[in-house]
Motif scaffolding. Structure first.
Motif, PDB file in Angstrom:
ATOM      1  N   THR A 326     -60.732   5.924  18.526  1.00 46.71           N
ATOM      2  CA  THR A 326     -61.423   6.925  17.713  1.00 46.71           C
ATOM      3  C   THR A 326     -62.484   7.658  18.524  1.00 46.71           C
ATOM      4  N   SER A 327     -62.928   7.043  19.623  1.00 45.23           N
ATOM      5  CA  SER A 327     -63.841   7.753  20.528  1.00 45.23           C
ATOM      6  C   SER A 327     -63.884   7.030  21.872  1.00 45.23           C
ATOM      7  N   PHE A 328     -64.507   7.693  22.841  1.00 42.62           N
ATOM      8  CA  PHE A 328     -64.730   7.082  24.152  1.00 42.62           C
ATOM      9  C   PHE A 328     -66.223   6.828  24.353  1.00 42.62           C
ATOM     10  N   GLY A 329     -66.528   5.786  25.075  1.00 47.73           N
ATOM     11  CA  GLY A 329     -67.886   5.569  25.582  1.00 47.73           C
ATOM     12  C   GLY A 329     -67.771   5.689  27.094  1.00 47.73           C
ATOM     13  N   VAL A 330     -68.471   6.641  27.677  1.00 48.00           N
ATOM     14  CA  VAL A 330     -68.311   6.894  29.114  1.00 48.00           C
ATOM     15  C   VAL A 330     -69.498   6.325  29.885  1.00 48.00           C
ATOM     16  N   THR A 331     -69.209   5.604  30.958  1.00 50.90           N
ATOM     17  CA  THR A 331     -70.273   4.995  31.764  1.00 50.90           C
ATOM     18  C   THR A 331     -70.241   5.523  33.200  1.00 50.90           C
ATOM     19  N   LYS A 332     -71.330   5.298  33.873  1.00 50.62           N
ATOM     20  CA  LYS A 332     -71.444   5.493  35.326  1.00 50.62           C
ATOM     21  C   LYS A 332     -71.217   6.905  35.827  1.00 50.62           C
ATOM     22  N   ILE A 333     -71.398   7.921  34.985  1.00 51.82           N
ATOM     23  CA  ILE A 333     -71.287   9.270  35.542  1.00 51.82           C
ATOM     24  C   ILE A 333     -72.471   9.542  36.472  1.00 51.82           C
ATOM     25  N   ASP A 334     -73.545   8.743  36.331  1.00 52.60           N
ATOM     26  CA  ASP A 334     -74.692   8.863  37.256  1.00 52.60           C
ATOM     27  C   ASP A 334     -74.256   8.572  38.693  1.00 52.60           C
ATOM     28  N   THR A 335     -73.259   7.669  38.829  1.00 52.98           N
ATOM     29  CA  THR A 335     -72.790   7.304  40.174  1.00 52.98           C
ATOM     30  C   THR A 335     -72.189   8.513  40.891  1.00 52.98           C
ATOM     31  N   LEU A 336     -71.624   9.437  40.130  1.00 53.16           N
ATOM     32  CA  LEU A 336     -70.906  10.564  40.744  1.00 53.16           C
ATOM     33  C   LEU A 336     -71.831  11.656  41.281  1.00 53.16           C
ATOM     34  N   ALA A 337     -73.113  11.619  40.892  1.00 50.64           N
ATOM     35  CA  ALA A 337     -74.042  12.654  41.360  1.00 50.64           C
ATOM     36  C   ALA A 337     -74.083  12.655  42.887  1.00 50.64           C
ATOM     37  N   ILE A 382     -79.031  11.815  37.054  1.00 49.10           N
ATOM     38  CA  ILE A 382     -79.059  11.923  35.583  1.00 49.10           C
ATOM     39  C   ILE A 382     -79.486  10.618  34.925  1.00 49.10           C
ATOM     40  N   LYS A 383     -80.024   9.716  35.730  1.00 47.99           N
ATOM     41  CA  LYS A 383     -80.411   8.393  35.215  1.00 47.99           C
ATOM     42  C   LYS A 383     -81.448   8.466  34.091  1.00 47.99           C
ATOM     43  N   ASP A 384     -82.237   9.551  34.111  1.00 51.07           N
ATOM     44  CA  ASP A 384     -83.287   9.653  33.093  1.00 51.07           C
ATOM     45  C   ASP A 384     -82.902  10.554  31.926  1.00 51.07           C
ATOM     46  N   ALA A 385     -81.696  11.096  31.961  1.00 50.60           N
ATOM     47  CA  ALA A 385     -81.268  11.963  30.847  1.00 50.60           C
ATOM     48  C   ALA A 385     -81.102  11.109  29.594  1.00 50.60           C
ATOM     49  N   THR A 406     -57.351  14.330  26.254  1.00 49.43           N
ATOM     50  CA  THR A 406     -56.934  13.159  25.471  1.00 49.43           C
ATOM     51  C   THR A 406     -56.957  13.411  23.966  1.00 49.43           C
ATOM     52  N   GLY A 407     -57.699  14.429  23.545  1.00 48.06           N
ATOM     53  CA  GLY A 407     -57.850  14.681  22.108  1.00 48.06           C
ATOM     54  C   GLY A 407     -58.789  13.685  21.446  1.00 48.06           C
ATOM     55  N   VAL A 408     -59.566  12.969  22.251  1.00 46.34           N
ATOM     56  CA  VAL A 408     -60.498  11.963  21.717  1.00 46.34           C
ATOM     57  C   VAL A 408     -61.918  12.346  22.126  1.00 46.34           C
ATOM     58  N   ASN A 409     -62.850  12.339  21.172  1.00 50.46           N
ATOM     59  CA  ASN A 409     -64.238  12.701  21.483  1.00 50.46           C
ATOM     60  C   ASN A 409     -64.992  11.582  22.176  1.00 50.46           C
ATOM     61  N   ILE A 410     -66.012  11.991  22.924  1.00 49.81           N
ATOM     62  CA  ILE A 410     -66.914  11.009  23.537  1.00 49.81           C
ATOM     63  C   ILE A 410     -68.055  10.757  22.548  1.00 49.81           C
ATOM     64  N   SER A 411     -68.287   9.471  22.227  1.00 49.21           N
ATOM     65  CA  SER A 411     -69.373   9.165  21.284  1.00 49.21           C
ATOM     66  C   SER A 411     -70.642   8.709  21.990  1.00 49.21           C
ATOM     67  N   ILE A 412     -70.459   8.002  23.126  1.00 50.39           N
ATOM     68  CA  ILE A 412     -71.626   7.441  23.825  1.00 50.39           C
ATOM     69  C   ILE A 412     -71.519   7.775  25.309  1.00 50.39           C
ATOM     70  N   ILE A 413     -72.647   8.126  25.896  1.00 50.80           N
ATOM     71  CA  ILE A 413     -72.678   8.356  27.345  1.00 50.80           C
ATOM     72  C   ILE A 413     -73.741   7.433  27.936  1.00 50.80           C
ATOM     73  N   SER A 414     -73.332   6.729  28.989  1.00 53.46           N
ATOM     74  CA  SER A 414     -74.257   5.814  29.651  1.00 53.46           C
ATOM     75  C   SER A 414     -74.587   6.378  31.027  1.00 53.46           C
ATOM     76  N   VAL A 415     -75.876   6.402  31.357  1.00 54.90           N
ATOM     77  CA  VAL A 415     -76.292   7.010  32.629  1.00 54.90           C
ATOM     78  C   VAL A 415     -77.002   6.001  33.547  1.00 54.90           C
ATOM     79  N   GLY A 416     -76.848   4.729  33.256  1.00 59.66           N
ATOM     80  CA  GLY A 416     -77.448   3.684  34.077  1.00 59.66           C
ATOM     81  C   GLY A 416     -77.132   2.341  33.451  1.00 59.66           C
ATOM     82  N   PRO A 417     -77.367   1.244  34.167  1.00 58.73           N
ATOM     83  CA  PRO A 417     -76.996  -0.072  33.639  1.00 58.73           C
ATOM     84  C   PRO A 417     -77.858  -0.574  32.479  1.00 58.73           C
TER      85      PRO A 417
END
Ligand code: GDP
Ligand code: IMO
Ligand code: MG
Length: 428
Positions: A326-337, A382-385, A406-417
């Motif tokens: 029903t949704s995605f929770g995306v993590t570690k996009i901070d790593t890609l900066a 983006i760790k502080d976003a 994917t047709g699936v929304n992102i519900s949560i975004i994580s920018v650090g551990p």
């Protein structure tokens, strides 16, 4: 009614522990439904880091009930070690906080030995398991010669079963794999003690889960491993031995599908894998090394370095379909900066066709060439976003593409551990 599944959409280590801990703040019951201590779930609260393997990631809230469901394979030694570890960190694990299913299968010493011996015997065709006895324990469950928690807590039943099974296992260990046989008395005595210690926590947890949902309590089901490690839908045979997809919740916790409101697929902003097996977007180059170092991609359970590669939307689409995400929770996009360009796989070229699903046959998979789209990266940390608006435009474009494909929304975004490095951007 509100009950949600948190599961891995890739090859594990997506950040399920972190996301479960975050969501557990508003939940009352947190349930593990499959896998065992092959899992390694990291939770960070403030400056403190916790590594969990068997105990659900809701355990850091003192007033919540955590459940190890019937679909889990329980190594009592690993369980007590984890309880003691948490105890030393000020978390007293009582039956008010943790319950264990009487139907869960017990990992016995011979399961761990056989995991090692079988891997060794496979030679270069080994799977790269965690050697925690997971596969051999699930094998015995299906072969109907497993010892369950309800047997472990009854010394007479344990004795009878162990007498029969240990003889079988010793024959296998010594005659087929030339290993050292186990001594009955030693195993029995140790496991009677384990039974005594585990007893206060043991109950029919499926009743607890059902009653909790019926009473309107929010229940979270915490998956282990990930969709592509699923025994049916993963990159077989390079998989774990349980159903990691949302369907596993019904059999692994003992509830019907009508009692689940949604499933959140946890996605790392790129792809990683530990152990052997196919990995179409793997980067065996400097960029792969860069991601591993920046993201500290080393296994929580075994310390092995994780293979790293580009984000694969074919995998996410497959995960969304199989688990009805029903949704995605995306993590570690901070790593890609800091990466100038990012690639995302949007299909596989298989001979003269383009496919957008993960094929069953490893031979077909080996022929698949990833088709990439390229995106501009971002330099800003983006760790502080804490709101979506604070994210760099290029990060938003990258995330939007996941939703579109994917047709699936992102519900949560994580920018650090850490627990606080998390933002809710949409409904679950
Ligand atoms: P799990 O098995 O899915 O629970 O994931 P692991 O705990 O094995 O691995 C995820 C790792 O990434 C852990 O070290 C987490 O602390 C860390 N982590 C989780 N989310 C984020 C995030 O958004 N950014 C960063 N930099 N690290 C994260
Ligand atoms: P979490 O829950 C990543 C992998 C092993 C191996 C394969 C089979 O932390 O995401 P097993 O010991 O289960 O028989 O090993 O599955 N594996 C994991 N990889 N994360 C995990 O758990 C894993 N649990 C098992 O590396 O390739
Ligand atoms: Mg992990």
């Amino acid at each position: 009614m509100s009950s949600y599944v948190v599961l891995g959409a890739q090859w594990g280590d997506e950040g399920k522990g972190k996301m479960t801990d975050y969501l557990a703040e508003t939940a009352e019951v947190i349930v593990r439904f499959q896998g065992g201590n092959n899992a390694g779930h990291t939770v960070e609260v403030g400056e403190k880091q916790y590594k969990l393997h068997l105990i659900p990631s809701g355990i850091l809230y003192k007033e919540k009930l955590n459940i190890i469901g019937n679909g889990v394979v329980v190594d009592p030694e690993a369980l007590f070690k984890e309880m003691d570890y948490l105890g030393a960190l000020g978390e007293d694990i009582t039956p008010e906080r943790l319950l264990i299913s009487d139907r869960a299968q017990v990992i016995m010493p011979y399961h761990k030995i056989l995991d090692e011996l079988k891997e060794e015997a496979r030679g270069k065709n080994d799977i790269g398991t965690t050697k925690k006895g997971i596969g051999p324990c699930y094998t015995d469950k299906v072969e109907r010669c497993g010892i369950r928690v309800c047997d472990l807590i009854k010394p007479e039943v344990l004795k009878e079963k162990l007498q029969e099974y240990l003889e079988m296992k010793n024959t296998l260990i010594s005659k087929v794999y030339e290993g050292k046989e186990l001594n009955f008395d030693e195993v029995y005595e140790a496991y009677v003690k384990h039974g005594e210690r585990i007893k206060p926590y043991v109950t029919d947890t499926s009743v607890k889960v059902y009653d909790s949902i019926k009473a309107g309590k929010k229940v979270l089901f915490e998956g282990a491993q990930g969709t592509l490690l699923d025994i049916d839908f993963g990159s077989y045979p390079y998989v774990t031995s349980s159903n990691t997809v949302a369907g596993g919740v019904c059999t692994g916790a003992g509830i019907g599908p009508t009692m689940i409101d949604g499933a959140i697929g946890i996605v790392k902003g790129y792809t990683t894998r530990v152990g052997k097996g196919p990995f179409p977007t793997e980067l065996n180059d400097e960029t792969g090394d860069w991601i591993r170092e920046k993201g500290f991609e080393y296994g929580t359970t075994t310390g092995r370095s994780r293979r790293c590669g580009w984000l694969d939307l074919v995998i996410l689409k497959t995960a969304a379909r199989i688990s009805g995400l029903t949704s995605f929770g995306v993590t570690k996009i901070d790593t890609l900066a800091g990466l100038e360009k990012l690639k995302v796989c949007v299909g596989y070229k298989l001979e003269d066709k383009v496919i957008d699903y993960f094929p069953a046959s490893l031979e077909d998979l080996a022929k698949c060439e990833p088709i990439y789209e390229e995106f501009d990266g971002w330099d800003e940390s983006i760790k502080d976003a804490r709101t979506y608006e604070e994210l760099p435009e290029n990060a938003k474009i990258y995330l939007k593409r996941i939703e579109e494909f994917t047709g699936v929304n992102i519900s949560i975004i994580s920018v650090g551990p850490r627990r606080d490095q998390t933002m809710m951007v949409n409904s679950l």
